[in-house]
Design an enzyme around this catalytic site. Structure first.
Site, PDB file in Angstrom:
ATOM      1  N   HIS A  70       0.815  -1.224   0.000  1.00 36.59           N
ATOM      2  CA  HIS A  70       0.000   0.000   0.000  1.00 36.59           C
ATOM      3  C   HIS A  70       0.844   1.269   0.000  1.00 36.59           C
ATOM      4  CE1 HIS A  70       0.358  -0.260   4.524  1.00 36.59           C
ATOM      5  NE2 HIS A  70       0.392   1.047   4.397  1.00 36.59           N
TER       6      HIS A  70
ATOM      7  N   ASP B  74       0.074  -7.693   1.392  1.00 30.96           N
ATOM      8  CA  ASP B  74       0.447  -6.284   1.535  1.00 30.96           C
ATOM      9  C   ASP B  74       1.959  -6.112   1.586  1.00 30.96           C
ATOM     10  OD1 ASP B  74       0.039  -3.540   1.685  1.00 30.96           O
ATOM     11  OD2 ASP B  74      -0.045  -3.526   3.884  1.00 30.96           O
TER      12      ASP B  74
ATOM     13  N   SER C  40       4.659   2.465   7.802  1.00 27.42           N
ATOM     14  CA  SER C  40       4.393   1.310   6.955  1.00 27.42           C
ATOM     15  C   SER C  40       5.618   0.918   6.147  1.00 27.42           C
ATOM     16  CB  SER C  40       3.247   1.593   5.980  1.00 27.42           C
ATOM     17  OG  SER C  40       2.015   1.377   6.593  1.00 27.42           O
TER      18      SER C  40
END
Length: 497
Positions: free
Chosen positions: A130, A160, A235
């Site tokens: 993402h 992911d 992230s």
């Protein structure tokens, strides 16, 4: 949702989307167990500070691993937009006033900020999918301020994870640790680029293992949960142990406000390593598949299936022609183990199967009719595009409809070919359609809905109202229903008294 109620959000921890004016730094860790290159490994850091037998600093670990953590900037171009009113112009960052004159805005660049970790001296970088999803340009900045344009080697939405490559040599890198050996209570450090402010190190412990949030595409999730503070921009950054080994890729947080409250989730390093190796080899991830729909064993299901405990998963549906179907797995089987490893819940089974190469023969220990037996299954390959059947509409034609005598509090009717098609079932499917549900009845309390198709009652197939009444008479206190909903089957238990 009522605005007065507390909102609980599961959010992706990191592709912090900001305008082109933001800049930040990023640093992290490196390991020594990657056989690719060793010439660039730093000298041993100072010994940890220990007072009265207790460690008081992790500076030695951070110094060792920080150079392997990078800042990732993913650029997205927005098309020109016609703005009807000046108030619709996008605000500039940091509260700057928005322009008042232009009625049309030309193409602009938006940048998302995240983190990544170098896992090989040749410039291979792991991050979250993402963070870079849909980006036209990906820029990587190291702690020494060197900047590289990165090439996306491959991405896997289901886990992911994404793999980048920069053209550089002899880079500091972080070695993989064994996430299976991580224990709840272990001390961990998270390093990344939260909110674009620059590289930040936080500390915490492993709070739980095997977590699932349901947010990632396909839900191939087996998260390590940690209270080490993680925020937007983290992230893709690493979660490390006190030995400086990569044990997780930070991915999500659970929050009421979108900020850290001490509940963060990291993708285990063993899963990340497997995905990375497959992306490097084939550019895609190959996952094994059984071809079953399973559900966790509850106390009610355990009673209905005469189980001694709550371990294992119940097979509620076997897909026709699947690997499980060919091996003889049946609806109602309880899968207790795979290759000798206990299956505690449906997520455990799914991840173990997905982590096994297609074509591999696995051994399932199942419980069928109160007897244990072993079934050997040659796994097929999971499709990247497989989606649940689309929701169908409720029954429209009533034929021989009736009630179950008030025991369940539902009205049912035989399943016709037309109705089956609308509900996403095969045209030759058999069962009883729930056309009405008494909101105060036991069926409603158990979760039965209008449009559900009852396939069996107390493990006896039902096609007529009389079939159902007969099956219900065999269990005066509780009914075990196999229900098809939107093409997927599930067992539900309904108390009758």
């Amino acid at each position: 949702m009522n605005s007065s109620k507390t909102r609980v959000l599961v959010v992706l921890a990191g592709a912090l989307s900001l305008s082109i004016f933001l800049a930040s730094g990023c640093k992290n860790m490196l390991g020594a167990n990657d056989p690719a290159v060793t010439s660039n490994q730093p000298s041993e850091p100072p010994a940890p500070v220990v007072v009265d037998g207790a460690r008081t600093s992790y500076a030695d670990v951070v110094e060792k691993v920080a150079p392997a953590v990078v800042k990732i900037t993913a650029e997205h171009k927005e098309k020109a937009q016609q703005l009807d009113m000046p108030s619709q112009a996008l605000p500039f960052p940091f509260g700057d006033q928005q322009p008042q004159q232009p009625q049309r805005r030309g193409p602009s660049i938006q940048r998302g900020l995240g983190s990544g970790v170098i896992v090989s001296a040749d410039g291979t970088i792991l991050t979250n999918n993402h963070v870079i999803d849909g980006a036209e340009k990906v820029q990587v900045e190291m702690t020494d301020k060197r900047s590289f344009e990165a090439r996306v080697v491959g991405a896997d939405k289901l886990s992911d994870l994404a793999l980048l490559k920069i053209e550089a040599k002899d880079l500091p890198y972080l070695g993989f640790g064994d996430s299976d050996r991580v224990r709840v209570g272990d001390v961990v450090l998270a390093i990344g680029n939260p909110l674009g402010i620059g590289q930040t190190v936080t500390a915490g412990i492993i709070s739980a293992k095997g977590r699932r949030t349901g947010l990632s595409d396909g839900s191939f999730e087996d998260f390590l949960q940690t209270d080490a503070p993680i925020n937007e921009g983290n992230s893709g950054g690493p979660l490390i142990n006190v030995n400086g080994e990569l044990i997780g890729i930070n991915s999500q947080i659970l929050s009421r406000s979108g900020g850290n409250i001490g509940i963060g989730f990291s993708i285990p390093s063993n899963m990340a390593r497997s995905v990375m190796e497959q992306l490097l080899k084939d550019g895609k991830v190959h996952r094994g598949q059984l071809g079953v729909i399973v559900q966790n064993v509850t106390a009610e299901l355990a009673e209905s299936f005469n189980l001694k405990g709550l371990e294992g998963v119940v097979v509620s549906q076997v897909k026709s022609g699947s690997a499980a179907d060919k091996a003889g797995v049946k609806t109602g089987d309880v899968i207790m183990s795979l290759n000798g490893e206990k299956i505690e819940d449906s997520n455990t089974l799914r991840n173990k199967v997905a982590a096994t190469a297609p074509g591999t023969e696995v051994t399932l220990k199942i419980l069928r009719d109160d007897k244990e037996q072993e079934v050997k299954v040659a796994l097929s390959e999971a499709s990247q595009d497989e989606q649940p059947n689309a929701p169908g509409s409720g029954p429209t034609k009533k034929e021989e409809s009736g009630s179950d005598g008030g025991k369940l509090g539902i009205t049912i009717e035989p399943l016709t070919g037309d109705t089956a098609k609308k509900l996403g079932l095969p045209a030759d499917a058999k069962g009883l359609v729930v056309s009405d549900v008494d909101a105060d009845g036991p069926a409603a309390e158990a979760g039965i809905r209008q449009g559900d198709v009852i396939l069996s009652v107390n493990r006896q197939e039902v096609q007529t109202v009389e079939n159902m009444r007969e099956a219900l008479s065999k269990s005066p206190s509780r009914a075990l229903l196999l229900v098809s909903r939107r093409g997927q089957a599930i067992f539900l238990t309904v108390p009758l008294n």
